[in-house]
Design an enzyme around this catalytic site. Structure first.
Site, short mmCIF file in Angstrom:
data_model
loop_
_atom_site.label_atom_id
_atom_site.label_comp_id
_atom_site.label_asym_id
_atom_site.label_seq_id
_atom_site.Cartn_x
_atom_site.Cartn_y
_atom_site.Cartn_z
CG ASP A 123 -2.67 -2.62 3.91
OD1 ASP A 123 -3.24 -2.78 5.00
OD2 ASP A 123 -3.01 -1.73 3.11
CE LYS B 164 -0.22 3.56 3.42
NZ LYS B 164 -1.07 4.04 4.51
CG ASP C 94 -1.85 1.21 1.24
OD1 ASP C 94 -2.00 1.84 0.17
OD2 ASP C 94 -2.41 1.51 2.31
NE ARG D 109 -11.92 3.13 4.23
CZ ARG D 109 -11.77 4.10 5.13
NH1 ARG D 109 -12.63 5.11 5.17
NH2 ARG D 109 -10.77 4.07 5.99
#
Length: 473
Positions: A233, A222, A215, A296
């Site tokens: 992740d 990030k 990720d 999500r």
């Protein structure tokens, strides 16, 4: 010498004493644990073994405990021996290291451990170490292709052919969440399913795992201090794979589907942009306002598939979903969010029995789901106010894609913090799934550690199980 060693131990929280020129060590666990800890003191077991086990090629651990703590203790011991390493000295070592574990039971039911129980412990601990190995492996070796190979290996071992939907087929079939997150990566995203459908099954259960093999945050990238460690992740999908393998080997009696939502959240010309709108498998549209809120999205497709295509009565999703989880429930307790008070209590109790600790989040969609309000789509994918229970909100986003009025049981487990301890994966989640669903297994040990079908002991919940016994490892 043994009695002298015992008399020196005064664990606070733990203590140890070397014996015979450090060839042996006797170590004690805490005399008491609080009501939010496991009576097995599982975390201390792992820590003691890592720090106190004498060196050598052939080593032995004698675990002195009561019968109800055997399962949690075995899984805790397994966490102390990770499989993955690329240290050059290790590859040159010719001798193979072995660790023998013996359980010495005290208290009630202190007879010899059954062979079937030992096999159950072996399968459970293999599942823990499998999950930890996948999580520890960096993305240059554990990309979506390699994760699918791991799924295929387990499927072949169990005689199950996985269902795999990949790359452009995801887009064609409407999996806009998984496809949108993974479409910029070199290795394409995938939805993979392992299905166990025995005769006589009375219910259908789906375990849905977040498998983001790396990720970067996508275009909402990030920073240099928060990106390292994002190989972890995929911890939810890894735990589902390890638990599925063990559960089927131990005779799972109900329909069980393991759903893996695999993608690499990468940066590239084809990456999803903030402001893009995706159509997810549920039929709902999502306006992207944060590409780093990607877990999500893939899980929304996974739970929708479990509901619409697999006809699941119980859907449990497991994910390293939010950094806020560690703030909400800490490094040791996963966060649980569910539409069922009974299952919330069962998760907490299962966590204490297996050592994978769990603590509830607030479940209140009528107050929290408005955080995702969008002017141009059904919802946004990230909250408007990051100070308003963000871990609860993230879970509610997933639930909204099966519907808050769905009559089945939905359980969300956020394992972002407990998936690792320092720089090592823990295999967290495997023991929890086996314990939580133990009543669906033919194995008597898993039946014993499962809280399902038993009323939660209110006195135990209120008072905890403080123990004045000293158990030795």
């Amino acid at each position: 010498v043994w009695q002298a060693a015992l008399s020196t131990l005064n664990p606070n929280p733990t203590d140890s004493c070397p014996l015979y020129l450090n060839y042996a060590t006797v170590a004690a666990l805490p005399c008491r644990v609080s009501r939010h800890n496991s009576p097995s003191a599982a975390h201390f077991i792992t820590r003691l073994v890592r720090t106190c086990l004498p060196p050598g090629v052939h080593r032995c651990i004698v675990m002195v405990c009561e019968q109800p703590e055997v399962f949690a203790s075995a899984c805790a011991l397994a966490r102390a021996f990770p499989l993955f390493t690329h240290r050059s000295g290790t590859s040159r070592r010719l001798e193979k290291k072995t660790v023998t574990v013996e359980f010495f039971l005290v208290g009630q039911d202190n007879g010899p451990v059954e062979v079937s129980t030992l096999q159950c412990l072996a399968n459970a601990t293999e599942g823990v170490r499998l999950a930890a190995r996948i999580v520890d492996t960096p993305c240059n070796e554990m990309n979506t292709d390699n994760f699918l190979e791991e799924i295929n290996k387990v499927g072949k071992e169990l005689g199950i052919v996985p269902t795999i939907i990949r790359d452009e087929e995801l887009k064609t079939r409407g999996f806009g969440g998984i496809y949108g997150v993974g479409k910029a990566a070199l290795h394409p995203p995938a939805l993979a399913v392992l299905s166990h459908t025995p005769e006589g099954a009375t219910q259908t259960i789906a375990w849905v795992g977040k498998g983001i093999v790396y990720d970067t945050g996508g275009l909402s990238i990030k920073g240099k201090t928060t990106m390292p460690g994002m190989k972890r992740d995929c911890g939810g999908a890894a735990a589902v794979l390890g638990a599925f393998r063990a559960a089927i080997k131990q005779g799972f009696k109900d329909n069980l589907h393991a759903v893996f939502c695999l993608a690499e959240n990468s940066v590239g010309p084809n990456a999803t942009r903030p402001d893009d709108i995706h159509l997810l498998y549920s039929g709902k549209t999502v306006e992207i306002n944060n590409t780093d809120a990607e877990g999500r999205l893939v899980l929304a497709d996974g739970v929708s598939y479990a509901c619409k295509d697999l006809g699941a009565d119980i859907i449990l999703d497991m994910a390293t979903l939010t950094g806020a989880q560690g703030i909400a429930t800490g490094k040791y307790h996963a966060a649980v969010l569910t539409n069922s008070a009974e299952w919330e209590a069962a998760c907490v109790k299962a966590g204490r029995k297996c050592g994978d600790l769990v603590h509830p989040l607030v479940y209140c969609p009528e107050l929290h789901f408005s955080e995702f309000t969008s002017a141009v789509a059904d919802m946004k994918n990230s909250v408007a106010d990051r100070d308003n229970s963000p871990s609860s909100c993230a879970g509610l986003f997933i639930a909204s894609h099966i519907g808050f009025d769905w009559p089945g049981v939905w359980v969300h487990l956020d394992i972002a913090a407990p998936v690792h301890a320092g720089e090592r994966a823990t295999g967290f989640g495997v023991a929890l799934l086996l314990a939580l669903f133990g009543r669906a297994s033919e194995d008597p040990l898993l039946n014993l550690v499962s809280p399902l079908g038993c009323e939660v002991d209110v006195e135990e919940e209120d008072m905890g199980r403080d123990s004045k016994r000293r158990r030795l490892v």
